[in-house]
Write a protein that holds these residues in place. Structure first.
Motif, PDB file in Angstrom:
ATOM      1  N   THR A 116      -1.968  11.514 -16.289  1.00  0.00           N
ATOM      2  CA  THR A 116      -1.972  12.058 -14.926  1.00  0.00           C
ATOM      3  C   THR A 116      -1.143  13.338 -14.844  1.00  0.00           C
ATOM      4  OG1 THR A 116      -2.225   9.827 -14.007  1.00  0.00           O
ATOM      5  CG2 THR A 116      -1.459  11.554 -12.511  1.00  0.00           C
ATOM      6  N   ALA A 117       0.033  13.339 -15.487  1.00  0.00           N
ATOM      7  CA  ALA A 117       0.882  14.528 -15.464  1.00  0.00           C
ATOM      8  C   ALA A 117       0.183  15.709 -16.138  1.00  0.00           C
ATOM      9  CB  ALA A 117       2.208  14.225 -16.164  1.00  0.00           C
ATOM     10  N   PHE A 118      -0.438  15.458 -17.275  1.00  0.00           N
ATOM     11  CA  PHE A 118      -1.173  16.518 -17.964  1.00  0.00           C
ATOM     12  C   PHE A 118      -2.321  17.028 -17.096  1.00  0.00           C
ATOM     13  CE2 PHE A 118       0.864  15.384 -21.977  1.00  0.00           C
ATOM     14  CZ  PHE A 118       0.879  16.590 -22.657  1.00  0.00           C
ATOM     15  N   ALA A 119      -3.073  16.097 -16.487  1.00  0.00           N
ATOM     16  CA  ALA A 119      -4.224  16.492 -15.676  1.00  0.00           C
ATOM     17  C   ALA A 119      -3.798  17.316 -14.464  1.00  0.00           C
ATOM     18  CB  ALA A 119      -5.000  15.259 -15.231  1.00  0.00           C
ATOM     19  N   PHE A 120      -2.703  16.942 -13.833  1.00  0.00           N
ATOM     20  CA  PHE A 120      -2.241  17.660 -12.651  1.00  0.00           C
ATOM     21  C   PHE A 120      -1.687  19.040 -13.001  1.00  0.00           C
ATOM     22  CE2 PHE A 120      -1.728  14.919  -8.701  1.00  0.00           C
ATOM     23  CZ  PHE A 120      -2.813  14.131  -9.026  1.00  0.00           C
ATOM     24  N   MET A 121      -1.007  19.129 -14.149  1.00  0.00           N
ATOM     25  CA  MET A 121      -0.325  20.387 -14.485  1.00  0.00           C
ATOM     26  C   MET A 121      -1.148  21.298 -15.386  1.00  0.00           C
ATOM     27  SD  MET A 121       3.661  19.243 -14.975  1.00  0.00           S
ATOM     28  CE  MET A 121       3.330  18.104 -16.314  1.00  0.00           C
TER      29      MET A 121
END
Length: 537
Positions: A203-208
């Protein structure tokens, strides 16, 4: 088909794919397993472990023809990242949504190779039976998605179906009566922690970073990236039409379009077709690659000068070469928490004594050797193939399979018989296993496969130790391997014929010891010890 229609076709196929795969995990009726289990067998890592030649050739051909289309329409974790990136864009400021939230970045080649190398080392160690394959499965995108759905989606689905069934029963319609397993039967602390860490990281990778996880951490993305450099079809920039507005690069979630030099890094492009739809000039199209793309002389000279001035720049019109990682960026760390947890949480339904008073939850014997399902061949074979995707656990209708928390079989399923037993007509785990850890068998074959041997604890047996009339274990044994004999004290005690016992666990499940409130023991008086290698009886 026009290039602009390809994006919507890709979305439709991706939605169908992820719905089917999710249905496999949440479905408890066996309907999905009988019809769409093939979807798990065309995932890259399972196909490689199972040496599924047809699937491997199919996936390689798809990549060499269409590019990394697998990451956009087949891989469930890749599709989930697209959904997360879409949510990120929806909540971005309006101006940023219009202009685009991404920027081109050079490939993090070092980190890609580090994670791919780590995966290969773990996989080879698993195949050599030095460690369980589940450690390599932590990086497998399909297995990661399975653990997330198994620990979050499955309980929520079962709770909703149970509530729906109860509501229907109140109206006299017995929908799903007796079919819905306990919502928390498959919950496991260790698996839940690994699934949660994976979900947070993705999720962090996808958001950033959009598709940063796929293009930095995922070994499957890196592996397919090497093939996709040579794909026959690819997005191509027409320099005659391009106005260098940069819209395609700012909206590319793979961050692989260098708009200044008209270069697309095809090793990172996941063929989402967003760039085609975002280009107002129609300068990007999905077509056959050319050996030498046509570039205007002035653009060529400008690109060459830029390449000379900027180390690591790719040649204009060519595939972007691997660039040195930016030392100013933070390191990508994926921590995997290995936590010793309980084997499984208690089922939501209460066990009752005669339908009146709640009684104790039976516990598994701590000294019992682990047993693995018929079709697994041996404990060593099973542990060298199972990536701990949790599909067989979710599919088991008898609630026998549970995730292990021991390091020698971390997160991999083992058979426990406190809440069910392995029924002779059920072969669903072998039907859905995509890696070859559990081979498919026929029901008639299963009756002749010995996975373990029942052991009697006469000190806690209510018949042998207390002289009470029982004999449940002898009555329920499907192969008549348990018989009652008269002991020296005059009491009847169970005796197991080891040559006939197949280790199905029916005796352990039906043993009243461990359930009865008047006895101090919380474990059955008869239990199954698994075999290292399965035998034929």
């Amino acid at each position: 088909m026009k290039s602009h229609s390809l994006k919507y076709l890709r979305i439709a196929v991706a939605l169908l794919s992820v719905v089917v795969l999710t249905l496999l995990f949440v479905d408890f009726t066996g309907y999905a397993a009988a019809r769409v289990a093939f979807m798990t067998k065309i995932q890259v890592v399972p196909a490689l472990l199972a040496v599924n030649v047809a699937a491997i050739v199919l996936l390689a051909a798809l990549t060499l023809i269409f590019g990394r289309i697998y990451c956009s329409v087949i891989c469930p974790l890749g599709i989930a990242q697209d959904a997360l990136a879409w949510i990120r864009r929806r909540f971005a400021p309006k101006k940023k949504r219009r202009l685009g939230i991404y920027r081109f970045e050079p490939a993090h080649t070092m980190w890609r190779n580090v994670f791919l190398g780590l995966f290969i080392v773990l996989a080879v160690a698993g195949l050599l039976r030095l460690i369980p394959m589940s450690f390599a499965g932590i990086l497998d995108p399909y297995s990661a998605y399975g653990r997330i759905i198994g620990q979050a989606g499955v309980p929520l689905w079962r709770l909703s179906m149970s509530a729906l069934g109860d509501a229907a029963a109140a109206d006299g319609t017995y929908l799903f009566a007796g079919q819905v397993p306990g919502a928390l039967q498959n919950f496991n602390i260790a698996v839940a922690v690994v699934a949660a860490v994976t979900f947070v990281a993705v999720t962090a990778f996808a958001f950033m970073t959009g598709r940063g996880y796929c293009n930095t951490v995922c070994p499957v993305g890196t592996l397919l990236g090497y093939l996709s450099r040579y794909s026959l079809l690819r997005p191509v920039i027409d320099t005659d039409k391009c106005t260098r507005c940069g819209s395609c690069g700012r909206k590319c979630k793979a961050k692989c379009i260098d708009t200044k030099n008209h270069v697309i890094d095809y090793s990172r492009c996941v063929v989402c077709f967003d760039c085609i739809n975002n280009c107002r000039e129609g300068a990007i199209s999905y077509r056959l690659r050319r050996s030498r793309p046509a570039v205007k002389p002035d653009v060529l000279l400008a690109g060459t000068a830029a390449a000379t001035d900027k180390p690591g720049s790719a040649h204009p019109g060519s595939v972007a070469s691997a660039s040195k990682p930016d030392s100013g960026r933070r390191s990508f760390l994926i921590g995997t928490a290995i936590v010793a947890g309980t084997a499984a949480a208690a089922a939501t339904g209460k066990v009752t004594d005669g339908g009146f008073a709640p009684v104790k939850q039976k516990r598994r014997h701590a000294d019992a050797a682990p047993a693995v399902p018929p079709g697994a061949v041996s404990l060593a074979h099973f542990r060298s193939r199972c990536t701990a995707c949790q599909l067989c656990i979710s599919e088991c209708p008898n609630e026998v399979l549970r995730p292990s928390t021991s390091l020698d079989g971390f997160m991999q399923p083992v058979m426990t018989f406190t809440d069910g037993f392995c029924r002779q007509g059920c072969t669903r785990c072998g039907e859905v296993c995509p890696t070859g850890a559990i081979l498919p068998i026929q029901p008639e074959e299963k009756t002749a496969i010995k996975v373990g041997t029942a052991v009697v604890d006469c000190d806690s047996c209510i018949s042998a130790a207390y002289g009470q009339s029982c004999g449940n274990c002898a009555v329920v044994c499907p192969v008549h391997a348990v018989k009652l004999v008269r002991a020296d004290n005059g009491n009847l005690r169970p005796v197991v014929d080891e040559s006939a016992c197949i280790g199905c666990g029916s005796c352990e499940y039906h043993c009243p010891v461990g359930r009865a409130g008047m006895l101090s023991s919380s474990k059955a008086a008869i239990y199954v010890n698994g075999l290292q290698t399965h035998q034929n009886v």
